[in-house]
Write a protein that holds these residues in place. Structure first.
Motif, short mmCIF file in Angstrom:
data_model
loop_
_atom_site.label_atom_id
_atom_site.label_comp_id
_atom_site.label_asym_id
_atom_site.label_seq_id
_atom_site.Cartn_x
_atom_site.Cartn_y
_atom_site.Cartn_z
N GLY A 150 26.44 42.60 -14.76
CA GLY A 150 25.89 42.44 -16.09
C GLY A 150 26.40 43.41 -17.13
N VAL A 151 27.34 44.27 -16.75
CA VAL A 151 27.90 45.23 -17.71
C VAL A 151 28.88 44.51 -18.63
CG1 VAL A 151 29.28 47.33 -17.97
CG2 VAL A 151 27.61 47.14 -16.10
N LYS A 152 28.75 44.79 -19.91
CA LYS A 152 29.69 44.23 -20.89
C LYS A 152 30.78 45.26 -21.15
CE LYS A 152 29.98 42.12 -25.48
NZ LYS A 152 29.23 41.77 -26.72
N ILE A 153 32.03 44.87 -20.96
CA ILE A 153 33.15 45.79 -21.14
C ILE A 153 34.02 45.29 -22.28
CG2 ILE A 153 35.20 46.80 -20.05
CD1 ILE A 153 33.76 46.36 -17.35
N ILE A 154 34.18 46.12 -23.29
CA ILE A 154 34.99 45.78 -24.46
C ILE A 154 36.22 46.67 -24.48
CG2 ILE A 154 35.04 45.51 -26.96
CD1 ILE A 154 31.98 45.34 -26.91
N LYS A 155 37.40 46.06 -24.43
CA LYS A 155 38.65 46.81 -24.38
C LYS A 155 39.30 46.90 -25.76
CE LYS A 155 39.67 45.50 -19.57
NZ LYS A 155 40.66 44.91 -18.64
N ASN A 156 40.19 47.87 -25.90
CA ASN A 156 40.96 48.06 -27.13
C ASN A 156 40.06 48.11 -28.36
OD1 ASN A 156 43.64 47.95 -25.91
ND2 ASN A 156 43.16 45.80 -25.50
N VAL A 157 38.99 48.86 -28.24
CA VAL A 157 38.02 48.96 -29.33
C VAL A 157 37.97 50.40 -29.84
CG1 VAL A 157 36.10 49.38 -27.72
CG2 VAL A 157 35.63 48.47 -30.00
N ALA A 190 27.69 54.66 -15.94
CA ALA A 190 27.46 53.25 -16.23
C ALA A 190 26.97 52.53 -14.97
CB ALA A 190 28.73 52.59 -16.74
N THR A 191 27.52 52.90 -13.82
CA THR A 191 27.10 52.30 -12.55
C THR A 191 25.64 52.63 -12.24
OG1 THR A 191 29.34 52.38 -11.64
CG2 THR A 191 27.53 52.27 -10.06
N VAL A 192 25.27 53.90 -12.40
CA VAL A 192 23.89 54.30 -12.15
C VAL A 192 22.93 53.54 -13.06
CG1 VAL A 192 22.24 56.21 -12.34
CG2 VAL A 192 24.48 56.60 -11.30
N ALA A 193 23.26 53.47 -14.35
CA ALA A 193 22.37 52.82 -15.31
C ALA A 193 22.27 51.32 -15.05
CB ALA A 193 22.87 53.08 -16.73
N ALA A 194 23.41 50.66 -14.82
CA ALA A 194 23.40 49.21 -14.62
C ALA A 194 22.65 48.83 -13.36
CB ALA A 194 24.83 48.68 -14.57
N THR A 195 22.86 49.58 -12.27
CA THR A 195 22.17 49.28 -11.02
C THR A 195 20.67 49.52 -11.16
OG1 THR A 195 24.15 50.01 -9.83
CG2 THR A 195 22.17 49.73 -8.53
N SER A 196 20.29 50.39 -12.08
CA SER A 196 18.87 50.67 -12.32
C SER A 196 18.22 49.66 -13.24
CB SER A 196 18.72 52.08 -12.92
OG SER A 196 19.27 53.06 -12.07
N GLY A 197 19.02 48.76 -13.82
CA GLY A 197 18.46 47.71 -14.66
C GLY A 197 18.70 47.84 -16.15
N THR A 198 19.43 48.86 -16.57
CA THR A 198 19.75 49.03 -17.99
C THR A 198 20.87 48.08 -18.40
OG1 THR A 198 19.05 51.34 -18.06
CG2 THR A 198 20.67 50.67 -19.70
N GLU A 199 20.78 47.53 -19.59
CA GLU A 199 21.86 46.71 -20.14
C GLU A 199 22.95 47.65 -20.66
OE1 GLU A 199 20.24 44.21 -23.18
OE2 GLU A 199 18.57 43.54 -21.90
N VAL A 200 24.11 47.63 -20.03
CA VAL A 200 25.16 48.60 -20.33
C VAL A 200 26.35 47.92 -21.00
CG1 VAL A 200 26.78 50.28 -19.35
CG2 VAL A 200 24.48 50.06 -18.39
N THR A 201 26.85 48.56 -22.06
CA THR A 201 28.09 48.16 -22.71
C THR A 201 29.06 49.33 -22.65
OG1 THR A 201 26.95 46.67 -24.24
CG2 THR A 201 29.18 47.35 -24.83
N ILE A 202 30.26 49.08 -22.15
CA ILE A 202 31.30 50.11 -22.08
C ILE A 202 32.37 49.82 -23.12
CG2 ILE A 202 33.09 51.17 -20.64
CD1 ILE A 202 31.45 50.44 -18.19
N LEU A 203 32.70 50.83 -23.92
CA LEU A 203 33.73 50.70 -24.94
C LEU A 203 34.97 51.46 -24.50
CD1 LEU A 203 31.59 51.29 -28.19
CD2 LEU A 203 31.96 49.16 -26.92
N LEU A 204 36.07 50.72 -24.26
CA LEU A 204 37.34 51.32 -23.86
C LEU A 204 38.28 51.35 -25.05
CD1 LEU A 204 37.94 49.52 -20.43
CD2 LEU A 204 36.85 51.74 -20.84
N HIS A 205 38.79 52.55 -25.36
CA HIS A 205 39.68 52.68 -26.50
C HIS A 205 41.00 51.94 -26.26
CE1 HIS A 205 41.24 54.30 -30.19
NE2 HIS A 205 42.22 54.94 -29.59
#
Length: 447
Positions: free
Chosen positions: A223-230, A184-199
């Motif tokens: 700019g990373v979107k982090i969604i918890k308890n998903v 996620a770090t590599v992608a976000a720093t490269s300019g990708t819009e990243v969403t992380i889903l945490l169970h």
């Protein structure tokens, strides 16, 4: 050295660090060895793991350093070229399998290409040919877990991320472990819009959570979107790409990474046939000599059911231990040293020894010292002075643990390994002279 009816003294099933690092010095002692490998020589780490990952991360680290120095000696930030970065990573790792195989052959080790299965306590069959050995070492490693939801075949694993030549505009990462956070770090720093889903509500659950929250906040600021308890429920393809359906709504994506962990490679290699005990999720069960339930069969690396981290350095340590055991250098049980670990994000988190949580739970045994790296002049010169270091001492003043979050946490933790493992006294630590100015010198200053 073989004087029996066996073809080999030791036969390794798998060619990763749990095998080749120990096999080379064992062969140099005169033992007749064979290594069986169905894929690329070297296993996961050189071909689709650590080496490839850090190659992708190097431009990320450099970009962060350049960005931090804007207006402070540097003008003009930089941009990561995704396609060129992936090609650089491929160039770095391309020669490794042949180089490792050449090293193995140079000391007389036979390389047997093909898929091996145990047929009895001393035999492995490969493509209809049977190979026998006095001792067998299972070093088959692990593979990526696959989330059990409809449409999961539309997602990708970490190996596919390392080979992804076209940068996705939107990427969804399912999981909260090393691979999830690092990629996620590599992608976000490269300019990708990243969403992380945490169970659950936590990521990197083995690390000190206040530091992990700092990392998540930093990712959010990027700019990373982090969604918890998903809970992901399904993945579907549509005209706009893909959609991950969850119990909290839908996430549109162009590329989906399933980073929900790794599973030991225990299926299909004949463990049941020969009576080797194992757990499908945890790995092969061994005693304190890395010996399985079958006396002639041992195991090492990520395929083990073990309490220490499933890391490349522990696999190497196990392979070298077996070399000492088989050659008679030792008959002692394996004794793991303090094992460092790090997550290569931006910033990094690294730790070794007694953790802050353990120390706080046992105030009668440990003392805790915390340093805010904003006060570190050398980090300030680098403009990388955000972060904290927590060091743990026993009641006699001996250093027993350290955890850090910073851009240089891996270097800092690595620099204090001798103090912990060699049990250097507080007085003796003053006798170590470090290079100055370096991260190592500042880390020692903070102890």
């Amino acid at each position: 050295m073989t004087e029996s009816n066996f073809q080999y003294d030791v036969l390794y099933l798998g060619s990763g660090h749990g095998a080749f690092n120990g096999a080379i010095p064992l062969a140099q002692k005169g033992f007749k060895l064979g290594i069986i490998e169905a894929g690329k020589i070297g296993g996961t780490c050189p071909n689709r793991g650590c080496n490839a990952k850090i190659s992708l991360d190097i431009p990320v680290k450099i970009k962060d350093a350049v960005d931090a120095m804007q207006g402070r000696g540097l003008e003009g930030t930089t941009k990561i070229n995704w396609k060129a970065n992936v090609q650089h990573e491929k160039d770095v790792i391309a020669s490794l399998p042949n180089a490792i195989e050449t090293n193995l052959k140079s000391v007389g080790i036979d390389i047997i290409h093909g898929y091996g299965k145990l047929t009895d306590a001393h035999t492995i069959e490969v493509d209809g040919h049977k190979y026998t050995a006095d001792k067998i070492v299972i070093a088959t490693g692990a593979h990526y877990n696959k989330l059990d939801i409809p449409g999961i075949d539309l997602a990708h694993d970490g190996t596919e991320f390392l080979e992804l030549e076209d940068q996705p505009k939107r990427m969804t990462v399912i999981g909260g472990g090393y691979i999830a956070m690092e990629f996620a770090t590599v992608a976000a720093t490269s300019g990708t819009e990243v969403t992380i889903l945490l169970h659950h509500d936590k990521a990197l659950r083995r690390f000190y959570q206040p530091f992990v929250e700092e990392l998540l906040n930093d990712l959010t600021a990027k700019g990373v979107k982090i969604i918890k308890n998903v809970t992901p429920q399904s993945i579907e393809k549509n005209a706009d790409g893909y959609v991950v359906k969850t119990d909290q709504g839908e996430i549109a994506s162009d590329w989906i990474l399933d980073a929900t962990g790794r599973i030991p490679n225990v299926d299909g290699i004949g463990l049941d046939k020969v009576g080797v005990e194992y757990d499908n999720r945890k790995g092969i069960k061994v005693n304190d000599h890395l010996q399985t339930s079958v006396d002639s069969i041992y195991a090492s690396g990520d395929v083990l059911d073990k309490k220490v981290g499933k890391l490349t350095p522990t696999a190497i340590f196990e392979g070298l231990y077996l070399t000492k055991l088989f050659s008679g250098v030792t008959s002692d049980a394996i004794d793991y040293p303090a094992v460092p670990s790090a997550v290569f994000t931006s910033p990094r988190i690294a730790e070794i020894g007694v953790t802050p949580d353990e120390a706080k739970a046992n105030p009668d045994k440990y003392d805790i010292k915390e340093v805010n790296l904003a006060d570190d002049w050398f980090r300030f010169a680098l403009r990388q002075n955000e972060g904290h270091t927590i060091t743990i001492f026993d009641k006699k003043g001996y250093l027993v643990g350290m955890t850090e979050i910073s851009s240089e946490a891996d270097t800092a933790v690595g620099s204090i390994l001798p103090f912990i493992e060699l049990k250097v006294s507080p007085e003796k630590m003053d006798d170590f002279i470090t290079l100055f100015p370096t991260i190592e010198s500042e880390t020692k200053h903070h102890l």
